[in-house]
Design a protein around this motif. Sequence first.
Motif, PDB file in Angstrom:
ATOM      1  N   LYS A  79      23.233  23.565 -26.211  1.00 38.04           N
ATOM      2  CA  LYS A  79      22.144  24.551 -26.422  1.00 38.04           C
ATOM      3  C   LYS A  79      22.224  24.999 -24.617  1.00 38.04           C
ATOM      4  CE  LYS A  79      17.899  26.056 -28.036  1.00 38.04           C
ATOM      5  NZ  LYS A  79      18.268  27.376 -28.716  1.00 38.04           N
ATOM      6  N   VAL A  80      22.008  23.977 -23.701  1.00 38.39           N
ATOM      7  CA  VAL A  80      22.121  24.313 -22.444  1.00 38.39           C
ATOM      8  C   VAL A  80      23.302  25.344 -22.001  1.00 38.39           C
ATOM      9  CG1 VAL A  80      22.359  23.167 -20.150  1.00 38.39           C
ATOM     10  CG2 VAL A  80      20.882  22.094 -21.809  1.00 38.39           C
ATOM     11  N   SER A  81      24.328  24.798 -22.571  1.00 40.21           N
ATOM     12  CA  SER A  81      25.610  25.596 -22.167  1.00 40.21           C
ATOM     13  C   SER A  81      25.452  27.228 -22.492  1.00 40.21           C
ATOM     14  CB  SER A  81      26.719  24.858 -22.882  1.00 40.21           C
ATOM     15  OG  SER A  81      28.157  25.930 -22.360  1.00 40.21           O
ATOM     16  N   ALA A  82      25.050  26.966 -23.970  1.00 42.67           N
ATOM     17  CA  ALA A  82      25.139  28.545 -24.501  1.00 42.67           C
ATOM     18  C   ALA A  82      24.076  29.417 -24.345  1.00 42.67           C
ATOM     19  CB  ALA A  82      25.271  28.307 -25.944  1.00 42.67           C
ATOM     20  N   ASP A  83      22.975  28.838 -24.262  1.00 37.13           N
ATOM     21  CA  ASP A  83      21.458  29.759 -24.246  1.00 37.13           C
ATOM     22  C   ASP A  83      21.013  29.744 -22.937  1.00 37.13           C
ATOM     23  OD1 ASP A  83      21.808  29.560 -27.022  1.00 37.13           O
ATOM     24  OD2 ASP A  83      19.999  28.843 -27.396  1.00 37.13           O
ATOM     25  N   LEU A  84      21.054  28.740 -21.862  1.00 36.83           N
ATOM     26  CA  LEU A  84      20.787  28.904 -20.620  1.00 36.83           C
ATOM     27  C   LEU A  84      22.117  29.327 -19.421  1.00 36.83           C
ATOM     28  CD1 LEU A  84      18.459  25.794 -20.199  1.00 36.83           C
ATOM     29  CD2 LEU A  84      17.924  28.131 -20.692  1.00 36.83           C
ATOM     30  N   ASP A  85      23.364  29.040 -20.083  1.00 34.33           N
ATOM     31  CA  ASP A  85      24.359  29.279 -19.260  1.00 34.33           C
ATOM     32  C   ASP A  85      24.274  28.529 -17.763  1.00 34.33           C
ATOM     33  OD1 ASP A  85      26.993  30.249 -18.629  1.00 34.33           O
ATOM     34  OD2 ASP A  85      26.382  32.005 -17.509  1.00 34.33           O
ATOM     35  N   VAL A 116      12.628  22.035 -20.669  1.00 28.22           N
ATOM     36  CA  VAL A 116      13.854  22.263 -19.816  1.00 28.22           C
ATOM     37  C   VAL A 116      14.253  23.609 -19.663  1.00 28.22           C
ATOM     38  CG1 VAL A 116      16.251  22.298 -20.370  1.00 28.22           C
ATOM     39  CG2 VAL A 116      15.361  20.252 -21.309  1.00 28.22           C
ATOM     40  N   ALA A 117      13.547  24.720 -20.419  1.00 24.02           N
ATOM     41  CA  ALA A 117      13.776  26.046 -20.078  1.00 24.02           C
ATOM     42  C   ALA A 117      12.952  26.428 -18.983  1.00 24.02           C
ATOM     43  CB  ALA A 117      13.671  26.689 -21.106  1.00 24.02           C
ATOM     44  N   ALA A 118      11.571  25.961 -18.909  1.00 21.46           N
ATOM     45  CA  ALA A 118      10.642  26.086 -17.871  1.00 21.46           C
ATOM     46  C   ALA A 118      11.013  25.482 -16.466  1.00 21.46           C
ATOM     47  CB  ALA A 118       9.169  25.547 -18.398  1.00 21.46           C
ATOM     48  N   ALA A 119      11.839  24.320 -16.613  1.00 17.04           N
ATOM     49  CA  ALA A 119      12.412  23.776 -15.257  1.00 17.04           C
ATOM     50  C   ALA A 119      13.118  24.748 -14.542  1.00 17.04           C
ATOM     51  CB  ALA A 119      12.850  22.398 -15.512  1.00 17.04           C
ATOM     52  N   ASP A 120      13.934  25.652 -15.346  1.00 20.91           N
ATOM     53  CA  ASP A 120      14.821  26.570 -14.821  1.00 20.91           C
ATOM     54  C   ASP A 120      15.758  25.679 -13.813  1.00 20.91           C
ATOM     55  OD1 ASP A 120      16.164  28.673 -14.110  1.00 20.91           O
ATOM     56  OD2 ASP A 120      14.798  29.540 -12.312  1.00 20.91           O
ATOM     57  N   PRO A 121      16.538  24.570 -14.627  1.00 21.06           N
ATOM     58  CA  PRO A 121      17.258  23.821 -13.676  1.00 21.06           C
ATOM     59  C   PRO A 121      18.483  24.273 -13.388  1.00 21.06           C
ATOM     60  CG  PRO A 121      17.557  23.498 -16.321  1.00 21.06           C
ATOM     61  CD  PRO A 121      16.318  24.678 -16.212  1.00 21.06           C
ATOM     62  N   ASP A 122      19.200  23.693 -12.470  1.00 17.33           N
ATOM     63  CA  ASP A 122      20.354  23.938 -11.758  1.00 17.33           C
ATOM     64  C   ASP A 122      21.413  23.057 -12.600  1.00 17.33           C
ATOM     65  OD1 ASP A 122      20.011  25.577  -9.310  1.00 17.33           O
ATOM     66  OD2 ASP A 122      18.581  24.037  -9.115  1.00 17.33           O
ATOM     67  N   VAL A 123      20.940  21.950 -13.180  1.00 22.76           N
ATOM     68  CA  VAL A 123      21.819  20.974 -13.720  1.00 22.76           C
ATOM     69  C   VAL A 123      21.109  20.076 -14.738  1.00 22.76           C
ATOM     70  CG1 VAL A 123      21.721  19.216 -12.149  1.00 22.76           C
ATOM     71  CG2 VAL A 123      23.624  19.301 -13.532  1.00 22.76           C
ATOM     72  N   VAL A 124      21.401  19.920 -15.873  1.00 20.72           N
ATOM     73  CA  VAL A 124      20.805  18.951 -17.107  1.00 20.72           C
ATOM     74  C   VAL A 124      21.961  17.856 -17.322  1.00 20.72           C
ATOM     75  CG1 VAL A 124      19.811  19.051 -19.253  1.00 20.72           C
ATOM     76  CG2 VAL A 124      19.526  21.187 -17.999  1.00 20.72           C
ATOM     77  N   VAL A 125      21.304  16.637 -17.248  1.00 20.91           N
ATOM     78  CA  VAL A 125      22.163  15.460 -17.482  1.00 20.91           C
ATOM     79  C   VAL A 125      21.379  14.896 -18.767  1.00 20.91           C
ATOM     80  CG1 VAL A 125      22.850  13.471 -16.561  1.00 20.91           C
ATOM     81  CG2 VAL A 125      22.737  15.369 -15.088  1.00 20.91           C
ATOM     82  N   ASP A 126      22.046  14.588 -19.797  1.00 22.65           N
ATOM     83  CA  ASP A 126      21.465  13.981 -21.047  1.00 22.65           C
ATOM     84  C   ASP A 126      22.247  12.622 -20.982  1.00 22.65           C
ATOM     85  OD1 ASP A 126      20.360  13.443 -23.355  1.00 22.65           O
ATOM     86  OD2 ASP A 126      21.706  14.819 -24.547  1.00 22.65           O
ATOM     87  N   LEU A 127      21.600  11.283 -20.989  1.00 23.85           N
ATOM     88  CA  LEU A 127      22.132  10.065 -20.715  1.00 23.85           C
ATOM     89  C   LEU A 127      22.106   9.320 -22.206  1.00 23.85           C
ATOM     90  CD1 LEU A 127      19.949   8.810 -17.895  1.00 23.85           C
ATOM     91  CD2 LEU A 127      22.176  10.055 -17.947  1.00 23.85           C
ATOM     92  N   HIS A 128      23.358   8.850 -22.749  1.00 24.42           N
ATOM     93  CA  HIS A 128      23.459   8.348 -23.986  1.00 24.42           C
ATOM     94  C   HIS A 128      24.394   7.117 -23.985  1.00 24.42           C
ATOM     95  CE1 HIS A 128      22.158  11.697 -26.885  1.00 24.42           C
ATOM     96  NE2 HIS A 128      22.228  12.344 -25.623  1.00 24.42           N
ATOM     97  N   ARG A 129      24.735   6.363 -25.187  1.00 28.86           N
ATOM     98  CA  ARG A 129      25.549   5.265 -25.244  1.00 28.86           C
ATOM     99  C   ARG A 129      26.227   5.324 -26.437  1.00 28.86           C
ATOM    100  NH1 ARG A 129      23.361   1.033 -28.346  1.00 28.86           N
ATOM    101  NH2 ARG A 129      24.648   2.376 -29.773  1.00 28.86           N
ATOM    102  N   SER A 130      27.393   5.082 -26.553  1.00 27.35           N
ATOM    103  CA  SER A 130      28.480   4.913 -27.659  1.00 27.35           C
ATOM    104  C   SER A 130      28.730   3.351 -28.061  1.00 27.35           C
ATOM    105  CB  SER A 130      29.480   5.653 -27.753  1.00 27.35           C
ATOM    106  OG  SER A 130      30.317   5.842 -28.720  1.00 27.35           O
ATOM    107  N   ARG A 131      29.182   3.282 -29.164  1.00 31.67           N
ATOM    108  CA  ARG A 131      29.793   1.919 -29.456  1.00 31.67           C
ATOM    109  C   ARG A 131      31.127   1.616 -29.084  1.00 31.67           C
ATOM    110  NH1 ARG A 131      28.656   0.351 -35.612  1.00 31.67           N
ATOM    111  NH2 ARG A 131      29.370  -1.554 -34.751  1.00 31.67           N
ATOM    112  N   GLY A 132      32.127   2.540 -29.017  1.00 35.30           N
ATOM    113  CA  GLY A 132      33.557   2.448 -28.423  1.00 35.30           C
ATOM    114  C   GLY A 132      33.870   3.348 -27.370  1.00 35.30           C
TER     115      GLY A 132
END
Length: 272
Positions: A224-230, A146-162
Amino acid sequence: MKRRAVLAAGATVAGSVMAGATLGATAGGDPGPRQPSPAAETTIETGALRPGTRRETPYFEVGSGDDGPTAVVVGGVHGNEVSGYRAAERIAEWQVTDGSVVVVPWANVVAVRRNEREGPDGDLNRQFSIGGEPETPLARSLWELVAAADPDVVVDLHRSRGIYGTHGRWVGQALFPTAAGDATSDADAVADRVNEAAVPASMWAHRFRRGNTLRGTSPMLIHKVSADLDTAGVLVELTEFYLDVDTQVRWTELIAERLLSRHGIERRGSAL
């Protein structure tokens, strides 16, 4: 090109594959990794996290061939959240008009194969220490990519029960932005767009909303994306509550598409 140079220098590159190459993933309707099938004219570069170990899992860079913004999309952090990694597999098949997308479909591949939330090292999404080194080799490998990519945006895909705000601690049908960049306004705009275009009026309970802002208060990837990469990032949560897997996957992919569009990465043949 900036992005390809960064990945080649900073990540373990396994080569590149053309459409139709076999990646050894399972097929059929069962949970587990599926081989992406990119368009014939699309070249995707691929590498591996934790190569040579039982946790080895590929990542893919889908590129337009032109300089531009970069996104990182992650699925399979929790191995039983099928819609997240199925959507990521589909994103690895995209063609984009600008920039590139680095996709990790099966971040916790052992857990994905077992169809379990956690892998041998526990909950991967609780291993991204804020301001320090991630706690396990897999978490460190993912973070280095993630850090090496120097991204403009990171999207993390999940699923919840409710559903967020309805079913206690469950967080489905919500987009959780970082405090960085325009992630908060992006989450609002994308939720509104997908609600208008994809969620039937009869399913008002399943309308998407923005969740709380993630500022680096928990050892999770997007914190961590928020805090460490801003850097702008969004944790995407679908629900399995009265929602079939195919719809979960389709809506997850639409959300990712619109989030990346707001950062200048347009999908060819957009579904919206």
